[in-house]
Scaffold this active site. Sequence first.
Site, PDB file in Angstrom:
ATOM      1  N   MET A   1       5.961 -22.252 -51.371  1.00  0.00           N
ATOM      2  CA  MET A   1       5.420 -23.029 -52.481  1.00  0.00           C
ATOM      3  C   MET A   1       6.414 -22.933 -53.631  1.00  0.00           C
ATOM      4  O   MET A   1       6.806 -21.837 -54.015  1.00  0.00           O
ATOM      5  CB  MET A   1       4.066 -22.490 -52.942  1.00  0.00           C
ATOM      6  CG  MET A   1       3.045 -22.331 -51.856  1.00  0.00           C
ATOM      7  SD  MET A   1       2.644 -23.901 -51.097  1.00  0.00           S
ATOM      8  CE  MET A   1       1.841 -23.337 -49.614  1.00  0.00           C
TER       9      MET A   1
ATOM     10  N   ALA B   1       3.281 -22.735 -58.838  1.00  0.00           N
ATOM     11  CA  ALA B   1       1.859 -22.385 -58.795  1.00  0.00           C
ATOM     12  C   ALA B   1       1.381 -22.037 -60.191  1.00  0.00           C
ATOM     13  O   ALA B   1       2.143 -21.530 -61.010  1.00  0.00           O
ATOM     14  CB  ALA B   1       1.620 -21.194 -57.872  1.00  0.00           C
TER      15      ALA B   1
ATOM     16  N   ILE C   1       7.699 -18.788 -51.534  1.00  0.00           N
ATOM     17  CA  ILE C   1       6.290 -18.772 -51.901  1.00  0.00           C
ATOM     18  C   ILE C   1       6.171 -19.359 -53.314  1.00  0.00           C
ATOM     19  O   ILE C   1       6.974 -20.166 -53.716  1.00  0.00           O
ATOM     20  CB  ILE C   1       5.664 -17.375 -51.714  1.00  0.00           C
ATOM     21  CG1 ILE C   1       6.073 -16.831 -50.342  1.00  0.00           C
ATOM     22  CG2 ILE C   1       4.159 -17.440 -51.818  1.00  0.00           C
ATOM     23  CD1 ILE C   1       5.628 -15.440 -50.051  1.00  0.00           C
ATOM     24  N   ASP C   2       5.258 -19.026 -54.127  1.00  0.00           N
ATOM     25  CA  ASP C   2       5.094 -19.666 -55.443  1.00  0.00           C
ATOM     26  C   ASP C   2       6.116 -19.114 -56.441  1.00  0.00           C
ATOM     27  O   ASP C   2       5.777 -18.412 -57.371  1.00  0.00           O
ATOM     28  CB  ASP C   2       3.664 -19.500 -55.939  1.00  0.00           C
ATOM     29  CG  ASP C   2       3.178 -18.066 -55.827  1.00  0.00           C
ATOM     30  OD1 ASP C   2       3.964 -17.195 -55.422  1.00  0.00           O
ATOM     31  OD2 ASP C   2       2.014 -17.819 -56.144  1.00  0.00           O
ATOM     32  N   PHE C   3       7.376 -19.501 -56.262  1.00  0.00           N
ATOM     33  CA  PHE C   3       8.434 -18.816 -57.003  1.00  0.00           C
ATOM     34  C   PHE C   3       8.644 -19.281 -58.434  1.00  0.00           C
ATOM     35  O   PHE C   3       9.327 -18.629 -59.208  1.00  0.00           O
ATOM     36  CB  PHE C   3       9.750 -18.783 -56.220  1.00  0.00           C
ATOM     37  CG  PHE C   3      10.415 -20.098 -55.933  1.00  0.00           C
ATOM     38  CD1 PHE C   3      11.433 -20.570 -56.746  1.00  0.00           C
ATOM     39  CD2 PHE C   3      10.067 -20.826 -54.811  1.00  0.00           C
ATOM     40  CE1 PHE C   3      12.076 -21.751 -56.453  1.00  0.00           C
ATOM     41  CE2 PHE C   3      10.714 -22.005 -54.501  1.00  0.00           C
ATOM     42  CZ  PHE C   3      11.717 -22.482 -55.323  1.00  0.00           C
TER      43      PHE C   3
END
Length: 174
Positions: free
Chosen positions: A76, A79, A48-50
């Site tokens: 993702m 972000a 994810i948005d790491f």
Amino acid sequence: MYLNKAVALRINADLCAFYRCSMIAYQDTLYVHSLCQFIVSCYIAGTIDFIFGNAAAVLQACDIHPRRPNPSQRNMITAQGRDDPNQNTVVMQTTINDIVNPAGWYPWDGNFALDTLYYAEYANTGAGADTSNRVNWKGYRVITASEAQQFTFSQFIAGDSWLPSTGFPYTLGL
């Protein structure tokens, strides 16, 4: 089921540098919270948005690995960490493999900030670096060397004024 999540590494310090570190988690691996940071030759893995946050951060010569997300999730890599329409992310001189979707970028929340964000790419290589099928948002662009220069270590975070004392390797320009 409710799962607690925690940030693996949150950086709040100014003029902070990391060299040859491993940062491994799932969601929220690296939170470059604020101020200026330099991260070089590190291994960063997550889902994810790491990689996210509000800092002026340069990641140089890092090995970034998306991990397999849960079936209902999207992966993702980066972000913005706040609800600010002026988001800036530049991926340059990076080897991008074919795990990256050809569109390259995904909207944060519907059409939020698609006209005011600044997402750019410069001189990337690898099977996922082809920009011909990238998003067509007003805020996305493929930039030239002169445009990319403003995001280099030297100009973006004035690294040549504070990093030499660490002894870490770095590249000032393109």
